[in-house]
Design an enzyme around this catalytic site. Sequence first.
Site, PDB file in Angstrom:
ATOM      1  N   GLY A 156     -11.131 -57.376   2.654  1.00 18.49           N
ATOM      2  CA  GLY A 156     -10.669 -56.601   1.641  1.00 18.49           C
ATOM      3  C   GLY A 156     -11.154 -55.040   1.794  1.00 18.49           C
ATOM      4  O   GLY A 156     -10.385 -54.008   1.576  1.00 18.49           O
ATOM      5  N   HIS A 157     -12.500 -54.961   2.186  1.00 19.91           N
ATOM      6  CA  HIS A 157     -12.992 -53.563   2.726  1.00 19.91           C
ATOM      7  C   HIS A 157     -12.263 -53.101   3.785  1.00 19.91           C
ATOM      8  O   HIS A 157     -11.671 -51.736   3.848  1.00 19.91           O
ATOM      9  CB  HIS A 157     -14.436 -53.597   2.883  1.00 19.91           C
ATOM     10  CG  HIS A 157     -15.352 -53.993   1.852  1.00 19.91           C
ATOM     11  ND1 HIS A 157     -16.018 -55.300   1.999  1.00 19.91           N
ATOM     12  CD2 HIS A 157     -15.707 -53.405   0.566  1.00 19.91           C
ATOM     13  CE1 HIS A 157     -16.738 -55.473   0.789  1.00 19.91           C
ATOM     14  NE2 HIS A 157     -16.644 -54.394   0.166  1.00 19.91           N
ATOM     15  N   MET A 181     -10.699 -61.599  -2.149  1.00 22.87           N
ATOM     16  CA  MET A 181     -11.944 -61.602  -1.415  1.00 22.87           C
ATOM     17  C   MET A 181     -13.062 -60.803  -2.080  1.00 22.87           C
ATOM     18  O   MET A 181     -12.727 -60.048  -2.902  1.00 22.87           O
ATOM     19  CB  MET A 181     -11.538 -60.766  -0.098  1.00 22.87           C
ATOM     20  CG  MET A 181     -10.674 -61.538   0.848  1.00 22.87           C
ATOM     21  SD  MET A 181     -10.469 -60.649   2.443  1.00 22.87           S
ATOM     22  CE  MET A 181      -9.493 -61.779   3.130  1.00 22.87           C
ATOM     23  N   ARG A 235     -19.403 -61.517  -2.952  1.00 19.39           N
ATOM     24  CA  ARG A 235     -20.145 -62.609  -4.008  1.00 19.39           C
ATOM     25  C   ARG A 235     -19.542 -63.972  -3.519  1.00 19.39           C
ATOM     26  O   ARG A 235     -20.196 -65.113  -3.801  1.00 19.39           O
ATOM     27  CB  ARG A 235     -20.046 -62.250  -5.297  1.00 19.39           C
ATOM     28  CG  ARG A 235     -21.048 -60.992  -5.772  1.00 19.39           C
ATOM     29  CD  ARG A 235     -21.248 -61.044  -7.056  1.00 19.39           C
ATOM     30  NE  ARG A 235     -22.055 -59.956  -7.325  1.00 19.39           N
ATOM     31  CZ  ARG A 235     -22.100 -58.869  -7.731  1.00 19.39           C
ATOM     32  NH1 ARG A 235     -20.664 -58.330  -7.765  1.00 19.39           N
ATOM     33  NH2 ARG A 235     -23.056 -57.956  -8.139  1.00 19.39           N
TER      34      ARG A 235
HETATM   35  P1  AMP Z   1     -18.149 -53.599  -3.164  1.00 18.04           P
HETATM   36  O1  AMP Z   1     -18.515 -53.537  -1.704  1.00 18.04           O
HETATM   37  O2  AMP Z   1     -17.743 -55.027  -3.720  1.00 18.04           O
HETATM   38  O3  AMP Z   1     -18.631 -52.695  -4.245  1.00 18.04           O
HETATM   39  O4  AMP Z   1     -16.681 -53.146  -3.029  1.00 18.04           O
HETATM   40  C1  AMP Z   1     -16.288 -51.824  -2.340  1.00 18.04           C
HETATM   41  C2  AMP Z   1     -14.714 -51.439  -2.564  1.00 18.04           C
HETATM   42  O5  AMP Z   1     -14.015 -52.319  -1.995  1.00 18.04           O
HETATM   43  C3  AMP Z   1     -14.462 -51.580  -4.067  1.00 18.04           C
HETATM   44  O6  AMP Z   1     -13.464 -50.373  -4.106  1.00 18.04           O
HETATM   45  C4  AMP Z   1     -13.672 -52.464  -4.323  1.00 18.04           C
HETATM   46  O7  AMP Z   1     -12.806 -52.887  -5.418  1.00 18.04           O
HETATM   47  C5  AMP Z   1     -13.242 -52.943  -2.862  1.00 18.04           C
HETATM   48  N1  AMP Z   1     -12.773 -54.367  -2.871  1.00 18.04           N
HETATM   49  C6  AMP Z   1     -13.728 -55.394  -2.952  1.00 18.04           C
HETATM   50  N2  AMP Z   1     -12.887 -56.579  -2.713  1.00 18.04           N
HETATM   51  C7  AMP Z   1     -11.810 -56.381  -2.443  1.00 18.04           C
HETATM   52  C8  AMP Z   1     -10.607 -57.050  -2.296  1.00 18.04           C
HETATM   53  N3  AMP Z   1     -10.781 -58.336  -2.213  1.00 18.04           N
HETATM   54  N4  AMP Z   1      -9.487 -56.270  -2.062  1.00 18.04           N
HETATM   55  C9  AMP Z   1      -9.365 -55.026  -1.925  1.00 18.04           C
HETATM   56  N5  AMP Z   1     -10.402 -54.193  -2.197  1.00 18.04           N
HETATM   57  C10 AMP Z   1     -11.531 -54.807  -2.556  1.00 18.04           C
END
Ligand code: AMP
Length: 292
Positions: free
Chosen positions: A36-37, A185, A188
């Site tokens: 996702g990232h 994705m 967590r």
């Molecule tokens: P996090 O590391 O969870 O704070 O996420 C960092 C960035 O990645 C945020 O903009 C999230 O919305 C994005 N993100 C997390 N999971 C996904 C995913 N499955 N698909 C697309 N973007 C994601």
Amino acid sequence: MRLVTAIETIGKLRDENRRAGRKVGLVPTMGALHDGHGSLVRKARAECEVVIASIFVNPLQFGPKEDFEQYPRDLEGDRAKLESWGCDVLFTTSPSAMYPNGFQTFVTPEGPLSAEFDGAVRPGHFKGVATVVLKLLNLTGCDIAYFGRKDAQQCALIRRMALDLNVPSKISVCPTAREQDGLAMSSRNVYLTPAQRAAAPNIYKALLAARARVQGGERDALQIREALARDLAAIEGGSPDYADVVDPDSFERIQQKIPGRFGAPAPALAIAVVRFGSTRLLDNLRLDEDGS
Ligand code: AMP
């Protein structure tokens, strides 16, 4: 890929990029990176000359009983992934560098966008998010910052903050990347037991069922909300935090009928959060359009 850990260095880099007129893309993350990232970094790579990813587990956005300490951290694994996605700069620093002694200025969202749903369940969360995001935008001077639609309330709130505070960076919202079985994705997901992992894709299935209702002509938001809540409540081992149908920009609850013109529904977003033990899984789906 260059690793930057000091605030002064990322500021110098911003000034260099500005002088050279380079287009800079920023992907803010908390690490424990997954595809996702990756989709965000790849989009930034396609659109910008310099791609910066940040990894910062932001203590300000975690409540006292939340998983700040346990949040998965894997800097070496993350570095390798970022390299393979074509990232130019990894910026990662410590909480004491981000919030040094004397720090006392916060971005506090105060409207409906931050009051309900994750704002209500996680008091102070969006204040922490807005504060760190504004700092990262200022530190990198990015032209475009990339966020994932999986965290739809966060995206709406950051867009609003950028508008309200005249932030020059463009906020780009990217589709949710999913596992093959539909589970969104998330860093967590590693907390889930095998049984919880097997049940978790039912969140997406419930959202798809809500969309199928709308595509079948249902416009009564209450009916859609109730059916969604029922489907989520039936998930083995899960306990729903909330399920609702909202305006995707304002996050105001759609109270009666989903508005529309000429038979087509207006923008409407189904949002769902289900807890498996202490793990909260968020997901959402646009009811008025196809796609993730
Ligand atoms: P996090 O590391 O969870 O704070 O996420 C960092 C960035 O990645 C945020 O903009 C999230 O919305 C994005 N993100 C997390 N999971 C996904 C995913 N499955 N698909 C697309 N973007 C994601």
